[in-house]
Structures are given as C-alpha cells and as structure tokens.
Design a protein around this motif. Structure first.
Motif, PDB file in Angstrom:
ATOM      1  N   GLU A  15       3.615  -1.582  -4.738  1.00  0.00           N
ATOM      2  CA  GLU A  15       4.438  -2.385  -6.147  1.00  0.00           C
ATOM      3  C   GLU A  15       4.616  -1.232  -7.174  1.00  0.00           C
ATOM      4  O   GLU A  15       5.572  -1.298  -7.550  1.00  0.00           O
ATOM      5  N   GLN A  16       3.540  -0.572  -7.210  1.00  0.00           N
ATOM      6  CA  GLN A  16       3.717   0.491  -8.213  1.00  0.00           C
ATOM      7  C   GLN A  16       4.732   1.489  -7.774  1.00  0.00           C
ATOM      8  O   GLN A  16       5.578   2.130  -8.754  1.00  0.00           O
ATOM      9  N   THR A  63      11.516   0.771 -21.716  1.00  0.00           N
ATOM     10  CA  THR A  63      10.258   0.475 -21.360  1.00  0.00           C
ATOM     11  C   THR A  63       9.409  -0.844 -21.946  1.00  0.00           C
ATOM     12  O   THR A  63       9.838  -0.992 -23.009  1.00  0.00           O
ATOM     13  N   GLU A 115      12.330   1.651  -8.990  1.00  0.00           N
ATOM     14  CA  GLU A 115      13.344   0.874  -9.631  1.00  0.00           C
ATOM     15  C   GLU A 115      13.661   1.445 -10.872  1.00  0.00           C
ATOM     16  O   GLU A 115      14.968   1.279 -11.537  1.00  0.00           O
ATOM     17  N   LYS A 158       7.345   0.825  -6.078  1.00  0.00           N
ATOM     18  CA  LYS A 158       8.512   0.177  -6.299  1.00  0.00           C
ATOM     19  C   LYS A 158       8.977   0.235  -7.785  1.00  0.00           C
ATOM     20  O   LYS A 158       9.977   0.381  -7.970  1.00  0.00           O
ATOM     21  N   ARG A 159       7.912  -0.136  -8.617  1.00  0.00           N
ATOM     22  CA  ARG A 159       8.281  -0.071 -10.140  1.00  0.00           C
ATOM     23  C   ARG A 159       8.740   1.150 -10.574  1.00  0.00           C
ATOM     24  O   ARG A 159      10.015   1.223 -11.253  1.00  0.00           O
ATOM     25  N   ASP A 198       4.212   0.051 -19.760  1.00  0.00           N
ATOM     26  CA  ASP A 198       4.935   1.197 -19.076  1.00  0.00           C
ATOM     27  C   ASP A 198       4.481   2.663 -19.705  1.00  0.00           C
ATOM     28  O   ASP A 198       5.392   3.559 -19.784  1.00  0.00           O
TER      29      ASP A 198
END
Ligand SMILES: C[S@@+](CC[C@H](N)C(=O)[O-])C[C@H]1O[C@@H](n2cnc3c(N)ncnc32)[C@H](O)[C@@H]1O
Length: 485
Positions: free
Chosen positions: A224-225, A161, A231, A227-228, A166
């Motif tokens: 976006e969060q 991370t 992923e 997706k993060r 993170d």
C-alpha cells in the motif's frame, strides 16, 4: 488552498522534545562510490579545505584492524566547510551500513555542584541548522533553509499533500529539490546516502522480497505504501509538468527512493517560532548516520540558541575507542515498526520472556507438532495461546541446535541466531521437567524419532527477529521484553 511560507531565519528556532521518537533508516552495507543509480552527482573535489582543528578525520589505514571501512575524506570535508563539528568520533562502514564510532575512549565526566558533583553529558557532534532540510508538519508549510523560490511549482505539489499523513512525501519533494540546486550541500551529501540497492527500506522491496518476509500483514502494508508513493508521483510528474519539476524525479523509482530516504532518516523535532511550537520533520546530515540501539550511548539535543543539533553521550557512559555510537530510533516501539519504517529488526531477544506459541514454533522451525502437545495443562497453566511444557519439551529434545541449522552468512545472521539459541537454551534449561519426562510427554518411540515434527533446513535473521517481535505475537508477562538489547 494552502499557502506556502518560506521560513526566515530570524524567527526560527527549535527545541528538542525528549519524548520524541527519532525515526529514520539504514542499509546493510554500501560503498562511497558514485551513486549513479539515483543520479546523484559525484562529489566535487574542489571544496576548499580550511584547517579543521576540531574535527580531524582519521588517517586511512590500509587494512583497518576492526574490518570497518573508513569514510571517504570528502565526506568530512563537505561538512567541515559548512561548520559541522565533531569531536572524538569517526564515520565508518560496518555491518549496518554507515555508522558513527568513537575514535578515542570517552570517560564519564563530573562537574562540581553544590558541595557534591554531578555526571555531565559529553558533546560529540554539532550540526548547524543551515545544513538540515526541514519542513513543518502542519500548514502553513515552512521550509528551512529557504531554498525554494516563491511561486515554484514544487509548492503546489507540496500543498497537495495531506497535512496529517504525508510528511514523508513533502520531505521527499524537498530533498529532490535540494539535489537539483547547484552548490546545495545536499547535492554533495547525497552521494553518501544509500542508493536504491543499498537502502534497507521495505518501500524499495520487490514483490519477491515482501513474500520472503513471511508476514502477509507487513507485506500488504508495504504494498500500500509503495502504491501511495507511486500514485503521488504519477499525479504530479505527468507529462505536462514543467521541466523544472520533471527533472527532479524522472521515474517513480527515483521518487520512491526519496520517500524511503525521508522515512528512514527523518528526525521529528518540535519547532519554536516565536511563541508558537510546531512539529517539524528534519533530515539532519551526519546525525542521520547514527545507527539504532535500544540501549543507546548517545542522544540528541537541540541547542536552540545556536540553532544546531547536538549529539551527546549519555551522562556517566563509558565509550571505548572503536565502539559504535548509537541512538534509540523508537522509544517503546516494537520490531514490526522498525521493519516497516527502517527495514531492519533487532536480533536481540530477552530471555525472561514467555513467548507466544506461534513465535516459539517459528523460531525453532517446528511445524507439524500435534495439537495436543501445544496445550498441556499438566505442565502449564498459562493461557492456551502461549507455549506450554509439551512444546518446550519438543524444542528441548529436538536437534535444532546443531550448527547445520544456523546460516553461515552473513555473519550478523549467524550471530543473531546464536544469541537467540542461547537465550532459548537458557529458558528451556529452567523448565522443570527431565529429558525423560519430555520424551514420555511427547510419546517418542524407542528410536527417538518424531513422526510428526519437521525441521526445515535454515532460518533467516529477518524471520527470527521479526517473528519474535511482531505486534500480534506478543510475549506474555508484564515486562516490555520485546526489543531490549
Ligand atoms: C538513519 S540510517 C543510519 C545510517 C545508515 N546505517 C547508513 O548507512 O546510512 C538508518 C538505517 O541504518 C540501518 N540500521 C540502523 N540501525 C540498525 C541496527 N541496529 N541494525 C541493523 N540496521 C540498522 C538500517 O538500514 C536503517 O534503515
């Protein structure tokens, strides 16, 4: 590669930073049923029950007078047996999910000092370090309690991370790991955390929910969060990983849920290790059940000698029996941050504020007002992006105050809208034009109709709370008015 250092008790201590912002989250309501959605195991009823002189959980009433659902006795039990202490508080399920309430009146106390007396703070909860999940914010990672064996592959995941950004992914990994450990406290406590349906975190929002927010910036931040987190799960939970990792989060939803719990319940504190001071992210059971208020009656204090977090009532504060105990999650922050992080916004609005035009129109659901009404320099000399007399006149004259426009349920929405209306009404009443002048200004015909103004049928709490406090919809004026309740 980063190294992982388990944190050993004797060298570890904290102190609280009064400037620190408390960060966490809650849900609108949930029950204490088994959390099958998140595969959290049911509470084992076999926990031994020692006498609990300090923290007697209240007797369950058939129909609670305050309409709040008392916590399951097991909720208290799992903490008592591991030295959690509470005095004069009880846990109940209310409109903002689980909350902490005074079980007796708390009167301010004074202590004699230097010929006079000072008001003292009062202790209501003590949570020992052993019950918390903590991880240092910077390398080398240090955990407490030291539940992860050296060499366990979860270290590699945590080491991958980004130290700067993170922290929530790391804490989520630790939480999932704790859930997987037999007889770990969090395995039991997890049953009382909101499941994916109950948690208000926007990380768990569907695309439809995000559209409902009517805030493209927030929606895109949350996408976006999501997706993060997804992923991260895909990278670390691929088919080749050992079973001891795989079983922590069989699907991305489970991992995203853990991240949302980390984000919405984490408390950041400074950690002192010998002479070194470091920031840590902590999940602190029981304290994480405190809801937020911008006028809180409680605060946190780290008692580093005994390595425990204390929840204290503000000096001089009266708290009546049944009143909710609250802390401030975000000092000096705004509703959009609350929404992003915790999935709720404050319904409270300060009446002293001059409001940005867009906010005002959106709260009143006025659209289609001719441009020339917005900026009438005869009435207002303010900058053009802020409401002026014509818009106020429109709002004051329009029938937007009727109950028909106010959502009936849930009651909190209705209450929020009512409060907001009242604040706006007061503000409008102070505006120095008469109703006649308003009408003239707006060019109303003799039937009183506006050809160009459309009134949608209903509002929602989120739209109201949020529109009023979004970053780019600032209030004019020098006061910090956005979220003071
Ligand atoms: C740290 S948790 C507090 C405990 C939580 N109520 C629960 O049921 O577990 C934070 C979450 O509580 C809820 N919450 C806290 N304060 C709130 C408030 N003032 N208004 C609405 N919801 C609130 C939000 O869902 C937020 O994400």
């Amino acid at each position: 590669m980063a190294i992982s250092v388990p944190l050993h008790q004797p060298t570890y201590s904290f102190f609280s930073n009064p400037q620190e912002q408390w960060k966490w989250c809650a849900k609108p309501s949930y029950s204490f049923s088994n959390n099958s959605q998140n595969n959290i195991r049911p509470i084992k009823a076999s926990v031994e029950t020692p006498p609990f002189p300090l923290f007697q959980n209240p007797k369950l009433e058939e129909t609670p007078a305050d309409g709040l659902e008392p916590a399951d006795p097991d909720f208290y039990k799992i903490g008592y047996v591991r030295s959690m202490r509470a005095y004069g508080v009880e846990f109940k399920e209310g409109p903002d999910g689980f909350g902490v309430f005074a079980s007796k009146d708390i009167e301010p106390r004074r202590r004699a000092r230097c010929g006079g007396s000072v008001l003292t703070v009062q202790l209501v909860m003590q949570i020992p370090l052993e019950l918390m999940l903590t991880i240092r914010q910077k390398l080398p990672w240090m955990f407490f309690p030291d539940i992860v064996p050296l060499g366990h592959p979860i270290f590699d995941i945590i080491n991958s991370t980004d130290p700067e950004t993170d922290w929530d992914l790391r804490l989520a990994c630790l939480l999932l790991y704790a859930f997987d450990q037999d007889d770990n406290f969090w395995q039991l406590y997890g049953d009382f955390l909101p499941n994916a349906d109950e948690c208000t975190s926007l990380l768990l929002a569907t695309e439809e929910d995000l559209m409902e927010l009517q805030d493209p910036n927030l929606a895109s931040t949350m996408r976006e969060q999501q997706k993060r987190a997804r992923e991260f799960w895909e990278k670390n939970w691929h088919s080749g990983v050992p079973l001891k990792i795989k079983r922590l989060a069989h699907d991305p939803e489970r991992f995203i849920w853990a991240v949302s719990i980390a984000q919405s319940r984490c408390i950041n504190m400074q950690v002192r290790i010998g002479a070194l001071v470091q920031d840590a992210n902590m999940l602190i059971p029981y304290a994480d059940m405190l809801n937020h208020s911008f006028q809180p009656n409680c605060f946190f204090h780290w008692r580093f000698k005994d390595r425990m977090l204390e929840v204290m009532v503000n000096a001089g504060q009266h708290v009546r029996r049944g009143e909710e105990m609250t802390v401030n999650y975000m000092h000096g922050q705004m509703n959009d941050m609350l929404m992003q992080r915790y999935g709720f916004s404050s319904p409270v609005f300060s009446g002293d504020a001059r409001i940005h035009l867009d906010s005002f129109l959106s709260v009143f659901n006025i659209s289609g007002l001719p441009e020339e009404y917005y900026h009438n320099s005869k009435i207002s000399s303010d900058e053009e992006s802020f409401i002026d007399g014509a818009v106020i006149a429109a709002a004051r004259t329009l029938p937007t105050w009727s109950d028909g426009d106010v959502p009936l349920v849930p009651s909190i929405e209705r209450k929020a809208v009512k409060e907001l209306q009242e604040e706006c009404r007061q503000m409008l009443a102070e505006f120095p034009t008469t109703s006649k002048q308003d009408q003239k200004m707006l060019g109303i015909d003799c039937t009183g109709n506006y050809s160009s103004i459309r009134l949608p049928r209903h509002w929602t709490f989120i739209k109201i709370g949020y529109c009023f406090n979004h970053d780019d919809l600032e209030f004019a004026g020098s006061e910090t008015v956005l979220l003071h309740s």
